[in-house]
Write a protein that holds these residues in place. Structure first.
Motif, mmCIF file in Angstrom:
data_model
loop_
_atom_site.group_PDB
_atom_site.id
_atom_site.type_symbol
_atom_site.label_atom_id
_atom_site.label_comp_id
_atom_site.label_asym_id
_atom_site.label_seq_id
_atom_site.Cartn_x
_atom_site.Cartn_y
_atom_site.Cartn_z
ATOM 1 N N SER A 30 11.658 58.200 27.600
ATOM 2 C CA SER A 30 12.511 56.738 27.563
ATOM 3 C C SER A 30 13.938 56.873 27.752
ATOM 4 O O SER A 30 14.550 56.584 28.400
ATOM 5 N N PHE A 31 14.625 57.846 26.794
ATOM 6 C CA PHE A 31 15.803 58.087 26.694
ATOM 7 C C PHE A 31 16.310 58.731 28.055
ATOM 8 O O PHE A 31 17.391 58.328 28.621
ATOM 9 N N ILE A 85 3.020 53.842 28.689
ATOM 10 C CA ILE A 85 1.988 54.237 29.687
ATOM 11 C C ILE A 85 1.417 55.680 29.639
ATOM 12 O O ILE A 85 0.415 56.080 29.494
ATOM 13 N N PHE A 86 2.456 56.634 29.735
ATOM 14 C CA PHE A 86 2.314 57.912 29.840
ATOM 15 C C PHE A 86 1.573 58.588 28.529
ATOM 16 O O PHE A 86 0.769 59.390 28.673
ATOM 17 N N ILE A 95 -1.416 48.190 21.972
ATOM 18 C CA ILE A 95 -0.640 48.564 23.075
ATOM 19 C C ILE A 95 -0.720 47.526 24.031
ATOM 20 O O ILE A 95 0.440 47.314 24.830
ATOM 21 N N LEU A 96 -1.683 47.342 24.650
ATOM 22 C CA LEU A 96 -1.885 46.398 25.760
ATOM 23 C C LEU A 96 -1.330 44.877 25.519
ATOM 24 O O LEU A 96 -0.985 44.309 26.378
ATOM 25 N N ILE A 240 4.736 54.735 19.085
ATOM 26 C CA ILE A 240 4.882 55.155 20.389
ATOM 27 C C ILE A 240 5.865 54.076 20.801
ATOM 28 O O ILE A 240 6.976 54.456 21.568
ATOM 29 N N ILE A 241 5.568 52.701 20.824
ATOM 30 C CA ILE A 241 6.522 51.799 21.468
ATOM 31 C C ILE A 241 7.838 51.628 20.761
ATOM 32 O O ILE A 241 8.616 51.645 21.467
#
Length: 356
Positions: A30-31, A85-86, A95-96, A240-241
């Protein structure tokens, strides 16, 4: 050929099992996506002359920002979605849930920003239209959650500095009202706070860091027992999020810090506010979440107080609302206001863990 495929599956399985690797890679992914795409985004928006629309009755110092590109939240959300997603376990319903409602808020923010750019005003969607879209989104989504979360239909508060717990079972009406209120108030509060360079994104990072710790504690049966939390089996995956928000937020801050080269726009602030709210709701830490989000709540209440005071007395309580504009008009330099708000936000995170 079959051997290569078998080895590939072995590596994939290793990454899925090893949570630490996935957490680190989420942050890095993400970074990097945000860090390297933002300059391209800035150049493109400069070329297309898509820039921030400054409110006419705002501080005079803000008019120098009218050529600054906006809607950087598109890149923030893109990097978060790709990394989640990855690297996350998409079989986890939490998550969904978060990805789905965040996408809906992303659309609302996108419409609002386009209205500002097309109509060349700082209002965009009117407050009533924006709240209506958010309310409809929340009603349908919380109703869906109510139907699919039969074991989690309650709200829970820990009385500060004690082990006393207040637990209240919710019917469908209260469930929709309470959780819709939390998402709407925090998402709009983040939006109101996003008025100075880097002012909103750093508290979002701090809150996400706090939610990372809370998600780990609620997802670990030993820590949840020790801290008197509800053990929630699937909540650990929410880390993770949280880490994707932190990674993307730090990369965005590189370009958003004073003097900002880009703003996140409503598309970013509304979506991030919705995302952190959903994490807090799913781990059953709504009370602690409001303490962590104290800066956002104070900014929001400053607007409410200003509106009520002016409506009934025709006088203003603050020089200008939200609160950060009040300090601007008192002559405090923008970097000073931003840094002090960051300090208060960090103190509120530490206070939250003191209460625990």
């Amino acid at each position: 050929m079959f051997t290569y495929f078998k080895n590939y599956l072995k590596y994939v399985n290793f990454f899925l099992i090893n949570f630490k690797i996935r957490s680190i890679m989420t942050f890095i992914t993400s970074f990097n996506i945000t860090f390297f795409l933002i300059p391209i985004f800035i150049k493109y928006f400069y070329k297309k002359k898509i820039s921030q629309v400054i409110r006419e009755n705002g501080p005079i110092t803000h008019f120098v920002k009218k050529k600054t590109p906006t809607m950087g939240g598109i890149i923030i959300l893109l990097s978060i979605f790709i990394s989640v997603i990855f690297w996350s376990d998409l079989s986890n319903k939490y998550i969904l849930y978060i990805l789905f409602i965040t996408f809906l808020y992303f659309i609302i923010g996108l419409i609002d920003d386009f209205y500002k750019i097309i109509l060349k005003n700082s209002i965009g969607l009117t407050a009533y239209k924006k709240l209506f879209l958010q309310l409809i989104t929340n009603i349908f989504f919380t109703l869906f959650m109510f139907i699919n979360n039969k074991k989690e239909l309650y709200i829970r508060f820990i009385i500060p500095f004690t082990h006393k717990i207040i637990k209240y079972n919710l019917n469908i009406i209260l469930y929709i009202i309470i959780y819709s209120f939390i998402i709407i108030i925090i998402s709009n509060s983040v939006n109101l706070t996003d008025g100075l360079d880097g002012l909103a994104i750093m508290p979002v990072i701090f809150v996400s860091l706090g939610l990372t710790c809370l998600s780990y504690c609620t997802g670990n049966i030993y820590f949840s027992t020790y801290f008197n939390f509800v053990y929630i089996k699937n909540s650990k995956e929410l880390i993770i999020i949280c880490l994707s928000i932190i990674g993307s937020g730090l990369a965005f801050l590189w370009y958003n810090t004073y003097p900002a080269k880009i703003f996140m726009g409503d598309v970013g602030s509304l979506s991030l506010g919705c995302m952190i709210s959903m994490i807090a709701i799913l781990i059953k830490q709504e009370f602690l979440f409001f303490i962590m989000c104290g800066i956002f709540v104070i900014e929001s209440f400053s607007v409410i107080i200003q509106c009520i005071k002016f409506r009934y007395t025709k006088k203003r309580f603050f020089l200008m609302a939200p609160l950060h504009h009040h300090y601007e008009l008192k002559g405090i330099p923008e970097p000073c206001i931003i840094t002090r708000f960051w300090i208060v936000s960090l103190i509120l995170i530490l206070l939250t863990f003191m209460i625990i």
